[in-house]
Design a protein around this motif. Structure first.
Motif, PDB file in Angstrom:
ATOM      1  N   LYS A 141      30.489  28.662  -4.614  1.00 16.33           N
ATOM      2  CA  LYS A 141      30.863  27.307  -5.017  1.00 16.33           C
ATOM      3  C   LYS A 141      29.681  26.355  -5.049  1.00 16.33           C
ATOM      4  O   LYS A 141      29.609  25.457  -5.891  1.00 16.33           O
ATOM      5  CB  LYS A 141      31.930  26.772  -4.052  1.00 16.33           C
ATOM      6  N   ASP A 142      28.730  26.547  -4.135  1.00 14.99           N
ATOM      7  CA  ASP A 142      27.599  25.627  -4.071  1.00 14.99           C
ATOM      8  C   ASP A 142      26.404  26.307  -3.422  1.00 14.99           C
ATOM      9  O   ASP A 142      26.561  27.271  -2.655  1.00 14.99           O
ATOM     10  CB  ASP A 142      27.973  24.376  -3.266  1.00 14.99           C
ATOM     11  N   ILE A 143      25.228  25.814  -3.743  1.00 12.86           N
ATOM     12  CA  ILE A 143      24.001  26.255  -3.098  1.00 12.86           C
ATOM     13  C   ILE A 143      23.173  25.019  -2.793  1.00 12.86           C
ATOM     14  O   ILE A 143      23.020  24.138  -3.643  1.00 12.86           O
ATOM     15  CB  ILE A 143      23.224  27.258  -3.980  1.00 12.86           C
ATOM     16  N   GLU A 144      22.693  24.933  -1.559  1.00 16.58           N
ATOM     17  CA  GLU A 144      21.962  23.744  -1.115  1.00 16.58           C
ATOM     18  C   GLU A 144      20.678  24.147  -0.422  1.00 16.58           C
ATOM     19  O   GLU A 144      20.643  25.138   0.311  1.00 16.58           O
ATOM     20  CB  GLU A 144      22.813  22.926  -0.149  1.00 16.58           C
ATOM     21  N   LEU A 145      19.621  23.373  -0.644  1.00 16.83           N
ATOM     22  CA  LEU A 145      18.353  23.566   0.043  1.00 16.83           C
ATOM     23  C   LEU A 145      18.259  22.543   1.159  1.00 16.83           C
ATOM     24  O   LEU A 145      18.275  21.331   0.904  1.00 16.83           O
ATOM     25  CB  LEU A 145      17.183  23.422  -0.929  1.00 16.83           C
ATOM     26  N   LEU A 146      18.179  23.038   2.389  1.00 17.47           N
ATOM     27  CA  LEU A 146      18.221  22.172   3.564  1.00 17.47           C
ATOM     28  C   LEU A 146      16.977  22.373   4.424  1.00 17.47           C
ATOM     29  O   LEU A 146      16.167  23.251   4.171  1.00 17.47           O
ATOM     30  CB  LEU A 146      19.483  22.475   4.386  1.00 17.47           C
ATOM     31  N   GLY A 147      16.848  21.558   5.449  1.00 13.20           N
ATOM     32  CA  GLY A 147      15.742  21.709   6.388  1.00 13.20           C
ATOM     33  C   GLY A 147      14.404  21.470   5.717  1.00 13.20           C
ATOM     34  O   GLY A 147      14.206  20.493   4.981  1.00 13.20           O
ATOM     35  N   GLY A 148      13.482  22.396   5.918  1.00 11.76           N
ATOM     36  CA  GLY A 148      12.124  22.230   5.425  1.00 11.76           C
ATOM     37  C   GLY A 148      11.964  22.244   3.924  1.00 11.76           C
ATOM     38  O   GLY A 148      10.918  21.852   3.409  1.00 11.76           O
ATOM     39  N   THR A 177      -1.793  21.053  -2.398  1.00  8.86           N
ATOM     40  CA  THR A 177      -1.163  21.322  -1.094  1.00  8.86           C
ATOM     41  C   THR A 177       0.018  20.382  -0.806  1.00  8.86           C
ATOM     42  O   THR A 177       0.627  20.491   0.252  1.00  8.86           O
ATOM     43  CB  THR A 177      -2.186  21.185   0.043  1.00  8.86           C
ATOM     44  N   GLN A 178       0.332  19.509  -1.730  1.00  5.74           N
ATOM     45  CA  GLN A 178       1.454  18.605  -1.515  1.00  5.74           C
ATOM     46  C   GLN A 178       2.773  19.382  -1.482  1.00  5.74           C
ATOM     47  O   GLN A 178       2.961  20.324  -2.233  1.00  5.74           O
ATOM     48  CB  GLN A 178       1.514  17.547  -2.629  1.00  5.74           C
ATOM     49  N   ASN A 179       3.649  18.976  -0.586  1.00  4.50           N
ATOM     50  CA  ASN A 179       4.990  19.561  -0.440  1.00  4.50           C
ATOM     51  C   ASN A 179       4.983  20.993   0.094  1.00  4.50           C
ATOM     52  O   ASN A 179       5.943  21.751  -0.120  1.00  4.50           O
ATOM     53  CB  ASN A 179       5.761  19.511  -1.759  1.00  4.50           C
ATOM     54  N   LEU A 180       3.914  21.366   0.784  1.00  5.01           N
ATOM     55  CA  LEU A 180       3.910  22.647   1.487  1.00  5.01           C
ATOM     56  C   LEU A 180       4.999  22.623   2.563  1.00  5.01           C
ATOM     57  O   LEU A 180       5.098  21.671   3.325  1.00  5.01           O
ATOM     58  CB  LEU A 180       2.541  22.879   2.144  1.00  5.01           C
ATOM     59  N   ILE A 181       5.826  23.644   2.609  1.00  4.40           N
ATOM     60  CA  ILE A 181       6.913  23.692   3.595  1.00  4.40           C
ATOM     61  C   ILE A 181       6.322  23.908   4.984  1.00  4.40           C
ATOM     62  O   ILE A 181       5.570  24.860   5.209  1.00  4.40           O
ATOM     63  CB  ILE A 181       7.911  24.805   3.239  1.00  4.40           C
ATOM     64  N   THR A 182       6.667  23.021   5.919  1.00  2.00           N
ATOM     65  CA  THR A 182       6.093  23.065   7.270  1.00  2.00           C
ATOM     66  C   THR A 182       7.127  23.335   8.360  1.00  2.00           C
ATOM     67  O   THR A 182       6.779  23.447   9.532  1.00  2.00           O
ATOM     68  CB  THR A 182       5.368  21.744   7.580  1.00  2.00           C
ATOM     69  N   SER A 183       8.387  23.428   7.982  1.00  2.00           N
ATOM     70  CA  SER A 183       9.444  23.775   8.938  1.00  2.00           C
ATOM     71  C   SER A 183      10.435  24.708   8.264  1.00  2.00           C
ATOM     72  O   SER A 183      10.422  24.850   7.034  1.00  2.00           O
ATOM     73  CB  SER A 183      10.157  22.517   9.465  1.00  2.00           C
ATOM     74  N   ILE A 184      11.278  25.353   9.059  1.00  2.00           N
ATOM     75  CA  ILE A 184      12.196  26.362   8.523  1.00  2.00           C
ATOM     76  C   ILE A 184      13.017  25.809   7.357  1.00  2.00           C
ATOM     77  O   ILE A 184      13.667  24.769   7.457  1.00  2.00           O
ATOM     78  CB  ILE A 184      13.159  26.875   9.614  1.00  2.00           C
ATOM     79  N   CYS A 185      12.956  26.523   6.248  1.00  2.00           N
ATOM     80  CA  CYS A 185      13.763  26.181   5.069  1.00  2.00           C
ATOM     81  C   CYS A 185      15.077  26.949   5.153  1.00  2.00           C
ATOM     82  O   CYS A 185      15.097  28.135   5.467  1.00  2.00           O
ATOM     83  CB  CYS A 185      13.002  26.566   3.802  1.00  2.00           C
ATOM     84  N   GLN A 186      16.177  26.257   4.882  1.00  2.00           N
ATOM     85  CA  GLN A 186      17.489  26.895   4.883  1.00  2.00           C
ATOM     86  C   GLN A 186      18.144  26.738   3.513  1.00  2.00           C
ATOM     87  O   GLN A 186      18.238  25.631   2.985  1.00  2.00           O
ATOM     88  CB  GLN A 186      18.396  26.280   5.947  1.00  2.00           C
ATOM     89  N   ILE A 187      18.559  27.850   2.968  1.00  2.00           N
ATOM     90  CA  ILE A 187      19.310  27.835   1.712  1.00  2.00           C
ATOM     91  C   ILE A 187      20.744  28.216   2.054  1.00  2.00           C
ATOM     92  O   ILE A 187      20.997  29.320   2.530  1.00  2.00           O
ATOM     93  CB  ILE A 187      18.719  28.828   0.703  1.00  2.00           C
ATOM     94  N   ARG A 188      21.661  27.297   1.834  1.00  2.00           N
ATOM     95  CA  ARG A 188      23.057  27.545   2.191  1.00  2.00           C
ATOM     96  C   ARG A 188      23.880  27.873   0.948  1.00  2.00           C
ATOM     97  O   ARG A 188      23.944  27.094   0.010  1.00  2.00           O
ATOM     98  CB  ARG A 188      23.666  26.332   2.898  1.00  2.00           C
ATOM     99  N   LEU A 189      24.495  29.049   0.971  1.00  2.00           N
ATOM    100  CA  LEU A 189      25.421  29.459  -0.078  1.00  2.00           C
ATOM    101  C   LEU A 189      26.837  29.298   0.445  1.00  2.00           C
ATOM    102  O   LEU A 189      27.155  29.794   1.517  1.00  2.00           O
ATOM    103  CB  LEU A 189      25.190  30.922  -0.472  1.00  2.00           C
ATOM    104  N   THR A 190      27.666  28.608  -0.318  1.00  2.00           N
ATOM    105  CA  THR A 190      29.053  28.380   0.078  1.00  2.00           C
ATOM    106  C   THR A 190      29.995  29.066  -0.898  1.00  2.00           C
ATOM    107  O   THR A 190      29.910  28.849  -2.112  1.00  2.00           O
ATOM    108  CB  THR A 190      29.376  26.873   0.137  1.00  2.00           C
ATOM    109  N   HIS A 191      30.870  29.908  -0.357  1.00  2.00           N
ATOM    110  CA  HIS A 191      31.851  30.631  -1.167  1.00  2.00           C
ATOM    111  C   HIS A 191      33.047  29.719  -1.470  1.00  2.00           C
ATOM    112  O   HIS A 191      33.257  28.712  -0.795  1.00  2.00           O
ATOM    113  CB  HIS A 191      32.307  31.878  -0.400  1.00  2.00           C
ATOM    114  N   LYS A 192      33.818  30.086  -2.466  1.00  2.00           N
ATOM    115  CA  LYS A 192      34.976  29.266  -2.822  1.00  2.00           C
ATOM    116  C   LYS A 192      36.025  29.212  -1.717  1.00  2.00           C
ATOM    117  O   LYS A 192      36.845  28.292  -1.669  1.00  2.00           O
ATOM    118  CB  LYS A 192      35.610  29.776  -4.119  1.00  2.00           C
TER     119      LYS A 192
END
Length: 220
Positions: A141-148, A177-192
């Motif tokens: 249903k959705d995918i979100e980029l969270l955290g880093g 070097t701008q926007n280099l990820i410096t903390s844990i990146c979380q990709i959240r997938l949400t099912h219907k």
């Protein structure tokens, strides 16, 4: 001399029934585990994006904006004002438009006649990889980029030639070097069915892990 005991027809039928039940349970569980299968596919393609960045150094001393052409995975939610949920893997070379053109999209390593996108402006003449449509294939249903990797509603992650992950759209960066990820990146997938799962990307190394599916997931 011992007599060899043969199986009766009843015993053979019983064994076949038990095997059939076990196989049916496995198939049912496999079909119902759409969330985990979607996460595995996305994680694999993120790793592939990182691999392409490692073998294709974009540095060009004659182009001050060379870093804007890095390999990226772009989760697309809208095409021609229509809600979708798929993604593309491409290097934004040339004019750095921010959108995948036909010659920029990565080939599908499992089928080189196709490319790793579903549909987007300028690439209608190529053969897409339909499996990248998360909504149709996995009922996501959705995918979100969270955290880093959260960056002004951006749904992109790119990598440099060292395999380091970056957040946001590379074309908007002012330096390499701008926007280099410096903390844990979380990709959240949400099912219907409102269950969700997280794909985690470690900063600097780009190490990718998949968490356990969550039955109770807060849906925005």
């Amino acid at each position: 001399m011992q007599k060899i005991r043969a199986f009766s027809v009843f015993e053979l039928v019983l064994v076949m029934i038990i095997i059939g039940i076990i196989l049916s349970i496995i198939v049912i569980n496999f079909k119902n585990d759409e969330l985990l299968r979607a996460a595995n596919q996305v994680a694999t393609h993120i790793k592939y994006t990182q691999y392409l960045a490692l073998i294709d150094d974009k540095f060009n001393p004659e182009d001050k904006n060379w870093f804007k052409g890095r390999w990226q995975i772009y989760f697309i939610k809208t095409v021609d004002s229509k809600s979708v949920l798929h993604y593309a893997i491409f290097s934004d070379s040339g004019g750095y438009s921010g959108s995948p053109d036909g010659y920029e999209v990565a080939k599908n390593p499992l089928n080189p006649t196709k490319v790793l996108t579903v549909a987007h402006a300028g690439i209608s003449t190529i053969k897409p990889t339909d499996e990248l449509d998360l909504m149709s294939k996995f009922n996501i249903k959705d995918i979100e980029l969270l955290g880093g990797c959260s960056h002004y509603n951006s749904t992109r992650i790119s990598f440099d030639n060292l395999g380091r992950p970056y957040k946001g759209n590379p074309k908007s960066s002012a330096n390499s070097t701008q926007n280099l990820i410096t903390s844990i990146c979380q990709i959240r997938l949400t099912h219907k069915n409102k269950e969700c799962i997280y794909i985690n990307i470690t900063p600097i190394t780009g190490l990718i892990t998949i968490g356990n599916p969550q039955k109770q997931c807060q849906v925005n």
